[in-house]
Enzyme design. Structure first.
Site, PDB file in Angstrom:
ATOM      1  N   ARG A 294       0.828  -1.214   0.000  1.00  0.00           N
ATOM      2  CA  ARG A 294       0.000   0.000   0.000  1.00  0.00           C
ATOM      3  C   ARG A 294       0.859   1.260   0.000  1.00  0.00           C
ATOM      4  O   ARG A 294       0.509   2.251  -0.633  1.00  0.00           O
ATOM      5  CB  ARG A 294      -0.978  -0.038   1.181  1.00  0.00           C
ATOM      6  CG  ARG A 294      -2.028  -1.094   0.955  1.00  0.00           C
ATOM      7  CD  ARG A 294      -3.099  -1.206   2.014  1.00  0.00           C
ATOM      8  NE  ARG A 294      -4.137  -2.099   1.501  1.00  0.00           N
ATOM      9  CZ  ARG A 294      -5.195  -2.514   2.192  1.00  0.00           C
ATOM     10  NH1 ARG A 294      -5.368  -2.123   3.438  1.00  0.00           N
ATOM     11  NH2 ARG A 294      -6.087  -3.317   1.634  1.00  0.00           N
ATOM     12  N   TYR A 434      -6.810   0.162  -6.890  1.00  0.00           N
ATOM     13  CA  TYR A 434      -6.300  -1.172  -6.531  1.00  0.00           C
ATOM     14  C   TYR A 434      -5.570  -1.187  -5.186  1.00  0.00           C
ATOM     15  O   TYR A 434      -5.388  -0.164  -4.565  1.00  0.00           O
ATOM     16  CB  TYR A 434      -5.516  -1.808  -7.664  1.00  0.00           C
ATOM     17  CG  TYR A 434      -4.244  -1.180  -8.197  1.00  0.00           C
ATOM     18  CD1 TYR A 434      -3.532  -0.210  -7.535  1.00  0.00           C
ATOM     19  CD2 TYR A 434      -3.754  -1.639  -9.425  1.00  0.00           C
ATOM     20  CE1 TYR A 434      -2.356   0.294  -8.071  1.00  0.00           C
ATOM     21  CE2 TYR A 434      -2.581  -1.139  -9.964  1.00  0.00           C
ATOM     22  CZ  TYR A 434      -1.887  -0.174  -9.279  1.00  0.00           C
ATOM     23  OH  TYR A 434      -0.732   0.317  -9.802  1.00  0.00           O
ATOM     24  N   GLU A 435      -5.254  -2.365  -4.756  1.00  0.00           N
ATOM     25  CA  GLU A 435      -4.623  -2.583  -3.442  1.00  0.00           C
ATOM     26  C   GLU A 435      -5.528  -2.065  -2.325  1.00  0.00           C
ATOM     27  O   GLU A 435      -5.053  -1.532  -1.325  1.00  0.00           O
ATOM     28  CB  GLU A 435      -3.256  -1.886  -3.429  1.00  0.00           C
ATOM     29  CG  GLU A 435      -2.215  -2.495  -2.505  1.00  0.00           C
ATOM     30  CD  GLU A 435      -1.938  -3.964  -2.791  1.00  0.00           C
ATOM     31  OE1 GLU A 435      -1.798  -4.349  -3.955  1.00  0.00           O
ATOM     32  OE2 GLU A 435      -1.879  -4.734  -1.815  1.00  0.00           O
ATOM     33  N   GLY A 436      -6.841  -2.239  -2.524  1.00  0.00           N
ATOM     34  CA  GLY A 436      -7.842  -1.717  -1.591  1.00  0.00           C
ATOM     35  C   GLY A 436      -8.276  -0.329  -2.005  1.00  0.00           C
ATOM     36  O   GLY A 436      -7.531   0.641  -1.850  1.00  0.00           O
ATOM     37  N   GLN A 441      -9.605   1.946   2.385  1.00  0.00           N
ATOM     38  CA  GLN A 441      -8.508   2.477   3.206  1.00  0.00           C
ATOM     39  C   GLN A 441      -9.069   3.308   4.360  1.00  0.00           C
ATOM     40  O   GLN A 441      -8.607   3.204   5.502  1.00  0.00           O
ATOM     41  CB  GLN A 441      -7.563   3.356   2.370  1.00  0.00           C
ATOM     42  CG  GLN A 441      -6.956   2.660   1.162  1.00  0.00           C
ATOM     43  CD  GLN A 441      -6.076   1.482   1.526  1.00  0.00           C
ATOM     44  OE1 GLN A 441      -5.434   1.482   2.567  1.00  0.00           O
ATOM     45  NE2 GLN A 441      -6.080   0.459   0.678  1.00  0.00           N
TER      46      GLN A 441
END
Lengths: 593, 593
Positions: A294, A434-436, A441
């Site tokens: 992240r 992406y990546e959450g 977040q």
């Protein structure tokens, strides 16, 4: 065509004047003298600006092509990837044992920013490999490490992360990919994964897929998910490549940006996989990588803001249009350059003051990761865990906005692809997703991280801010007024928001969750405010020490003043929204929207 | 594929409950009963949702192709354009004398929003034609009107606007295109124009270019610019098409979006042109169209926000992911729909509350244009002239942001082109740039419009807000607190900003110009706040009258409360930035950025 100039001097200022990395207790830091880091950064800068940056538009224009099951990367990518491998860049912060150079993560981050600014889509091939290798490093058996890591650390083989399926992204408990245990201890994986970056391509001999799947009979939901190593070609005991595993690319997605990276639908059709870590603990194995991954995505947001800003600045200096209202600045020419106009300056200062503080924030976060991993510092681990959703969510949202501002400086030319400004925005856009996704977040920050370990880490953050203010107040009235007072006010807003959540989130969690996104952004502003206060102090110290490059440090102070005056007051608006509570957010029935 | 549902009911609410258009004194308004406007809107809705919307992705994917000097529009565009012509839509608000239907501009705006939501790139072909026809209507000789208007009003011929050149966009005084007077009273035009929307295509028999150029020997700068009619095929006296004029498309630009519209480089190589209006008064002729054209672009921003919101809402209702933290809402299913999550609702409410008030703002602005043009109302003309940069700049900035929010609701799928959400953002992006980049709108607002006629129009705006508050206060404590108090506070912020400009802009104009962008945005918020107060009142009245569709009006009130609580307080931040003055903005030398 846009260009890229690596911000080596700015990185050196942050690493040495602000973060004082050579003076840190973290193992491996004492070697990081300015001469040494400078040599690394200069070398990385050369490669990125001369080799990778010119391929950025090529990657966007050509994209990746799927032909008979083979993915062709854009012209020049393969040769450039060879150069990256030869330079040893992929293993910069990996253990020597597996062929890496054992440098701290913070150096990897600085170099990574350059790579990503120069060519984000290209850099993802090695970025994903780094993530997969880190997971094997943390959770693999010795045999697995010996088998995969040397080739992955050198990027002779690349890696991928397979999480998402068509019907499940954030909610991985809904996963359908299955893993059937085999008699030899391996598994057969069957299912479909989507959005797999670097899923298939022509730049490596083998691709090591890390795949989340459920072992037959596993518990329902997220607690039944395991992580597997699924190589494209089975690796034999002697390290040679064996048979082709039945994992195939179904299609390449047509995306808004990062066209140079092949985003694949991957079909696993009884593919052989090997358990990585423990059964049913796949999410935990994934999550140990999450802070790094992240932070890396937050860095992508920053990286696109930086390169877009550089080009907007060049354009604003060159393009002649209109006259300075206070008097011509280029009286011999037909018009003045754009940069004389206050509203163009406002935009450029927004970009500049964001990029420089965002860089400091990420490098600081990287030193915390180093302290946590190399120094076993639990407090650093807790603090970076708290800050990670802020780094990811805030820096990608703001980074994206800055690319839009940079594009706007170009007027109509910004909308034309050949100028390259559109690509920066289109590439940067994915980092918010992406990546959450950034909403996730914010949920992670407010729903989980704030209260973690009894709220210890957020208290530590506030103590850090207070400590800095206390230590530096009262020496220079201008500095107090311009830097410390705004930071204090913003930090107070953030505390008031946290207080609101505590008092009202108990009654109804929606009171906290309705304000989560605003909280993430106000937290980001306070962090960048802290970075500017720290950079301002370092610049003042350098000037007081009679530093040679006076203009550099004075520019730092001026840029910091801008952020403090124009951006940091944004915390008050976020607080007002948070304190308005959940009622107006939740009022409508789903049917009445 | 995304879909589009025309917001007929919402438009009817604004036209009849809020703006009470049938009761206006403007000529042509008394016929606009709800049944009548409803029939028009329903009919336009059918065409746009069934014919134009399905072609939106086609236009984006195929784009326009230049083959041997001929531009091919995307599949289906030509047939759809025929249907639009047959329905008489292009001439909706044009004079009957030239084949139009003589409807008010406000009806054209409502219909135009539907067209633009359904297919922005397609709609530009007729939008540009409308603009060119309006210029001829306002400045042409009777012979010119008779020759061109009937064919342009019906879109049998289309039109273009040629302003920009490679080295000059905003600063048109730098223009190089030349017009040589000929003995027969015509001119020969030579030069290159860029960014010409609908510059060449295969959907019309002739294209009427309006071209800005300098007559040889004209005064320097902007005061030497004249406007010309340059037809692709010369029109003979009997109306038949004659020889091909030497005006040719040089290339089609590769753009970020609106691929369905051919954006051309146009080369004029001694092309025959006819003066439109007076010599050297070309800018004035262009500027009479400016309010309409800029309002039309503001509408494009809104239109993309609306259609993107509709699709995000559908997705949020359908996509199952995670659980409501306060208890499962879909306990039988594997997960709850996205719309249960507070942060998804925050995003949807941002979008909804913007789209509905933005629509009201534009329709209100359109009634002012009607009052100015049809009713010769000078005050309405002054007010809409003040509001035009706000409509253009604020609605396109915010409209774009909303498409980004809508895209975000889709997570990873939002980044994949086949879902269509990327296109809405890419298409919406241009509206912030063309027809005067938004920074130029802010400059126009603060540098010109605020002080116009001694500040009379901005005072009239404040009086209008105050009048509304005074008239409606004290009847319902909830309404006062939820709607009128926030409006009052925001309006006060706006006045304070204006005061700051007056007091500090004299000393140094940069003190005003450094805050111009923030001022434009805070003005926009106050306008949308006023719209929500007006809509809130209309909804309350309808409920008090026992209106049948109670939920519709209650939803209006709830949506308004959201805007008032969450968006309107943004004015305080803009004010803080403005009051920080020019010092931090202008501090750096151009070399030190």
């Amino acid at each position: 065509m846009p260009s890229y100039t690596p911000p080596v001097k700015d990185m050196q200022f942050i690493l040495h004047n602000v973060l004082n990395i050579t003076g840190q207790e973290t193992p491996g830091y004492s070697d990081l003298e300015a001469d040494f880091t400078s040599a690394i950064l200069e070398e990385a800068g050369k490669l990125t600006s001369e080799v990778l940056a010119p391929l950025n538009v090529v990657g966007d224009t050509e994209g990746c092509k799927l032909e008979n099951g083979v993915v062709r990367t854009p012209s020049g990518f393969k040769a450039a990837f060879d150069q990256v491998r030869e330079g040893g860049w992929p293993g910069l912060d990996m253990p020597e044992q597996y062929g890496g150079q054992d440098m701290p993560y913070v150096i990897g981050t600085a170099v990574g920013e350059m790579f990503s600014s120069a060519n984000m889509a290209f850099t993802m091939y090695q970025g994903l490999t780094h993530g997969a290798a880190s997971a094997i490093l943390a959770h693999g058996t010795d045999a697995q490490k010996d088998m995969y890591l040397p080739k992955m650390v050198s990027c002779v083989w690349t890696g991928t992360m397979n999480l998402t399926e068509p019907h499940c992204g954030t909610d991985l408990g809904l996963m359908r990919t299955r893993a059937e245990p085999q008699e030899d201890g391996s598994y057969k994986l069957t299912g479909q994964k989507i959005f797999i970056s670097a899923g298939e391509h022509d730049m490596a001999d083998n691709i090591i897929h890390l795949v989340l799947a459920k072992i037959s009979g596993a518990p329902e939901g997220i607690k039944g998910v395991s992580l597997f190593i699924v190589p494209k070609f089975i690796v034999k005991e002697d390290g040679a490549l064996g048979e082709r595993n039945p994992v195939a690319v179904g299609k390449i997605e047509e995306k808004m940006g990062i066209h140079g990276n092949s985003t694949c639908v991957m079909n696993y059709d009884g593919a052989t996989g090997y358990l990585l870590g423990e059964e049913h603990k796949g999410m935990r194995a994934m999550f140990t990588m999450m802070n790094e991954a992240r932070l890396g995505v937050g860095m992508q947001g920053l990286s696109q803001a930086e390169v877009a800003y550089q080009n907007a600045l060049d354009y604003a200096r060159d393009r002649l249009q209109g006259r300075d209202v206070t008097g011509a600045k280029n009286p011999e020419g037909p018009a003045d350059p754009l940069i004389v106009h206050p509203d163009i300056r406002r935009s450029l200062m927004d970009q500049k003051s964001f990029a420089e503080a965002g860089r400091a924030f990420i490098l600081w976060g990287s030193t915390l990761i180093d302290a946590a991993h190399r120094g076993q510092d639990k407090d650093a681990d807790g603090l970076v865990s708290l800050l990670t959703p802020v780094i990811k969510g805030f820096l990608t949202d703001q980074g994206y906005d800055m690319t839009i501002k940079a594009q706007q400086v170009y007027g109509g030319h910004g909308y034309i692809e050949e100028w390259g400004m559109s690509q920066f925005t289109r590439d940067a856009r994915i980092a918010m997703i992406y990546e959450g996704a950034n909403g996730v977040q914010a949920l992670d920050l407010v729903g989980r991280k704030l209260a973690q370990d009894g709220g210890k880490h957020v208290m530590a953050f506030f103590d850090l801010v207070k400590g800095f203010i206390k230590e530096n107040a009262g020496q220079d009235a201008d500095f107090d007024r311009e830097f410390l007072d705004p930071l204090k006010a913003a930090s107070k807003d953030l505390q008031a928001a946290g207080m609101y959540f505590m008092q009202n989130g108990m009654k109804n969690p929606n009171n906290a969750l309705s304000g989560s996104y605003d909280f993430m952004h106000m937290f980001g502003h306070v962090c960048l405010g802290l970075m500017w206060a720290m950079m301002g102090k370092a610049a003042r110290d350098a000037l007081a020490d009679g530093a040679a490059d006076k203009e550099f440090y004075e520019t730092k102070l001026a840029t910091g003043r801008y952020y403090m005056a124009r951006q940091l007051p944004g915390t008050a608006l976020h607080l007002a929204r948070i304190q308005s509570g959940a009622d107006t957010v939740m009022a409508l029935d789903a049917a009445n929207f």
